[in-house]
Write an enzyme that holds these catalytic residues in place. Structure first.
Site, mmCIF file in Angstrom:
data_model
loop_
_atom_site.group_PDB
_atom_site.id
_atom_site.type_symbol
_atom_site.label_atom_id
_atom_site.label_comp_id
_atom_site.label_asym_id
_atom_site.label_seq_id
_atom_site.Cartn_x
_atom_site.Cartn_y
_atom_site.Cartn_z
ATOM 1 N N LYS A 1 0.840 -1.197 0.000
ATOM 2 C CA LYS A 1 0.000 0.000 0.000
ATOM 3 C C LYS A 1 0.879 1.252 0.000
ATOM 4 C CE LYS A 1 -0.415 -0.313 5.030
ATOM 5 N NZ LYS A 1 -1.276 -0.805 6.117
ATOM 6 N N TYR B 1 17.604 28.953 10.116
ATOM 7 C CA TYR B 1 16.480 29.749 10.606
ATOM 8 C C TYR B 1 16.383 29.680 12.123
ATOM 9 C CZ TYR B 1 14.648 30.264 5.861
ATOM 10 O OH TYR B 1 14.477 30.594 4.552
HETATM 11 C C1 LIG Z 1 -0.538 -1.939 6.598
HETATM 12 C C2 LIG Z 1 -1.158 -3.196 7.051
HETATM 13 C C3 LIG Z 1 -0.358 -4.310 7.340
HETATM 14 C C4 LIG Z 1 1.155 -4.258 7.332
HETATM 15 O O1 LIG Z 1 1.606 -3.683 8.524
HETATM 16 P P1 LIG Z 1 3.155 -3.566 8.851
HETATM 17 O O2 LIG Z 1 3.167 -3.074 10.237
HETATM 18 O O3 LIG Z 1 3.710 -2.576 7.883
HETATM 19 O O4 LIG Z 1 3.720 -4.917 8.660
HETATM 20 C C5 LIG Z 1 -0.995 -5.472 7.682
HETATM 21 N N1 LIG Z 1 -2.339 -5.559 7.746
HETATM 22 C C6 LIG Z 1 -3.138 -4.502 7.487
HETATM 23 C C7 LIG Z 1 -4.609 -4.646 7.596
HETATM 24 C C8 LIG Z 1 -2.578 -3.294 7.132
HETATM 25 O O5 LIG Z 1 -3.363 -2.239 6.872
#
Ligand SMILES: *Cc1c(COP(=O)(O)O)cnc(C)c1O
Length: 368
Positions: A35, A256
Site C-alpha cells: 500500500k 532559521y
Molecule cells: C498496513 C497493514 C499491514 C502491514 O503492517 P506492517 O506493520 O507494515 O507490517 C498489515 N495488515 C493490514 C490490515 C494493514 O493495513
C-alpha cells in the site's frame, strides 16, 4: 545537473527481507503489503524485489491495476475492501480478493452482477476499533456472506493493535479464536510486528501473514529492536551531496531561528535535502547523518531545501570533505556504512513508516 538528492531502492534488500519474512512466517504464506505506493518505494520497483511473495496486499484499485499490468497473476488483496459499488466490477475484472469489514460492503456484494463468485476476507474488529465487525456480530456477517451467490470462499481476518509493544496480542488472539472457532476458512492475523515477535505460535501465523514494514528494512518495534537485530536490510537510501560549506567562529549560528550556536570554531556542510524532499523538519540538532560514510549530526533547523551537518568529526579524522561530499540521510553509504531510517524517525518523534511514505515526489528515485 539536477539537484544531487536521490533515492535508491535496493532490490536485493527487498529480496533478503522477504526471505526473512518467510523464515519468520514458517509454513504460512506471505502477503507483501505494498500500500501507499509500496511504502514510498514505488510499486513497480518494489514488485521487482518482492515478486517471490505469495500475494500482494494494498488499498488502491489503481495500484492493483498496476500490479496486473506488471504481469502479476497471483493473489491481490484489498485491505480496506471496496469503497463503492462499481469497485466490485474491477474486482471481478482484475480478479481481486477483498476485505469485507462492514454491512455496507455486504450490501454492495449482494447487488453485484457476476457469474464468477469472489473471494473475500471477513474482518473482525478485535479491539483496534478501526475497521471490522465486532466479535458478537462476526458470525452473522459470515452467515450473510456465505449465503450470497457472489461469494466463493470466505477467509477470516483481524489486525493487532499492539503486536509491537508490551500489551501484546494475547487478548485479541483470545477474542478472535473464541468467535471463529468453528468457522471454516483460511485465517490471516499478523502484520510485521506479530510476524517477527509472535509467529512461533501456529495460531498467530495462521495461513497468511501480512508483512509490510519489515520488507522495507525498518523494524516494526524500533523502540525495542533495531532492523539490524532483526536481520533486515534497508530497502531505501536517501542520499545527497554537500553543496556548500561554512567556517563558523565561536558564537556563530546556523539556519532559521539561529537555533544552533557554535561553542567552538567548526566546519559546517550544507546538504541539498530539506523538508520539501520528505526529510522531517522536526529532526533536531544532533540527528544522525552520514558524510562520506562517517557518522555525524545535523545542526540547526531543517529548511525546505537544505540542512546543515557537522563536518568536525571528518576533519578531525583528517578526511577530505567539502563541496560534493556524499551525504546519506538514511540507508546505506557508498562505503557500506548503514544509517537506519528508524534512527532518523526516532529523532523526529515518529516511525520509519512515516518517513519512507513521505519521500517527496520531487526526489528522483531509481532501483539498484
Ligand atoms: C498496513 C497493514 C499491514 C502491514 O503492517 P506492517 O506493520 O507494515 O507490517 C498489515 N495488515 C493490514 C490490515 C494493514 O493495513
Amino acid at each position: 545537473m539536477p539537484r544531487p538528492i536521490h533515492a535508491t531502492v535496493h532490490t536485493q534488500a527487498l529480496r533478503h527481507n522477504l526471505q526473512r519474512a518467510r523464515q519468520a512466517a514458517l509454513d504460512a504464506r506471505v502477503w507483501a503489503v505494498v500500500k501507499a505506493n509500496a511504502y514510498g518505494h514505488g510499486i513497480a520497483r518494489a514488485f521487482e524485489g518482492l515478486r517471490g511473495a505469495d500475494g500482494f496486499a494494498l488499498l488502491d484499485l489503481n495500484e492493483a491495476q498496476t500490479l496486473r499490468d506488471l504481469g502479476w497473476r497471483g493473489p491481490i488483496l484489498l485491505l480496506e475492501g471496496v469503497f463503492e459499488q462499481r469497485d466490485l466490477e474491477l474486482c471481478s475484472r482484475l480478479d481481486l480478493w477483498h476485505t469485507v469489514h462492514c454491512e455496507q460492503q455486504i450490501d454492495m456484494l449482494s447487488q453485484h452482477k457476476t457469474n464468477v463468485p469472489q473471494r473475500v476476507f471477513l474482518k473482525m474488529n478485535s479491539g483496534m476499533n478501526r475497521l471490522g465487525f465486532a466479535p458478537h456480530s462476526y458470525r452473522s456477517a459470515w452467515t450473510r456472506l456465505n449465503a450470497l451467490p457472489q461469494v466463493d470462499e470466505i477467509s477470516l481476518m483481524a489486525h493487532f493493535s499492539d503486536a509491537d509493544g508490551d500489551k501484546g496480542i494475547a487478548q485479541q488472539m483470545q477474542l478472535f479464536q473464541q468467535f471463529t472457532q468453528d468457522l471454516p476458512g483460511e485465517r490471516s492475523l499478523s502484520n510485521s510486528a506479530a510476524m517477527l515477535r509472535h509467529c512461533g505460535a501456529a495460531e498467530v501465523r495462521a495461513d497468511w501473514v501480512r508483512a509490510g514494514i519489515a520488507l522495507y528494512g525498518s523494524a516494526p518495534d524500533a523502540a525495542q529492536h533495531s532492523a539490524t537485530e532483526w536481520d533486515l536490510q534497508p530497502a531505501m537510501t536517501l542520499s545527497s551531496k554537500i553543496i556548500g560549506t561554512q567556517q563558523l567562529a565561536l558564537g556563530d549560528s546556523v539556519g532559521y531561528g539561529s537555533s544552533f550556536v557554535a561553542q567552538a570554531p567548526m566546519l559546517v556542510g550544507v546538504a541539498a535535502c530539506g523538508y520539501a524532499d520528505g526529510y522531517p523538519r522536526l529532526c533536531p540538532t544532533g540527528t544522525p547523518v552520514l558524510v562520506n560514510g562517517v557518522r555525524t549530526r545535523t545542526l540547526g533547523r531543517v529548511s525546505m531545501d537544505m540542512l546543515a551537518v557537522d563536518l568536525t568529526p571528518l576533519q578531525q579524522a583528517g578526511a577530505a570533505v567539502g563541496f560534493g561530499s556524499e551525504v546519506t540521510l538514511w540507508g546505506r553509504s557508498h562505503s557500506g556504512a548503514l544509517l537506519s531510517i528508524d534512527e532518523v524517525a526516532s529523532a523526529a518523534g515518529t516511525l520509519g513508516y512515516e518517513l519512507m511514505c513521505a519521500l517527496a515526489a520531487r526526489v528522483p528515485t531509481s532501483a539498484d
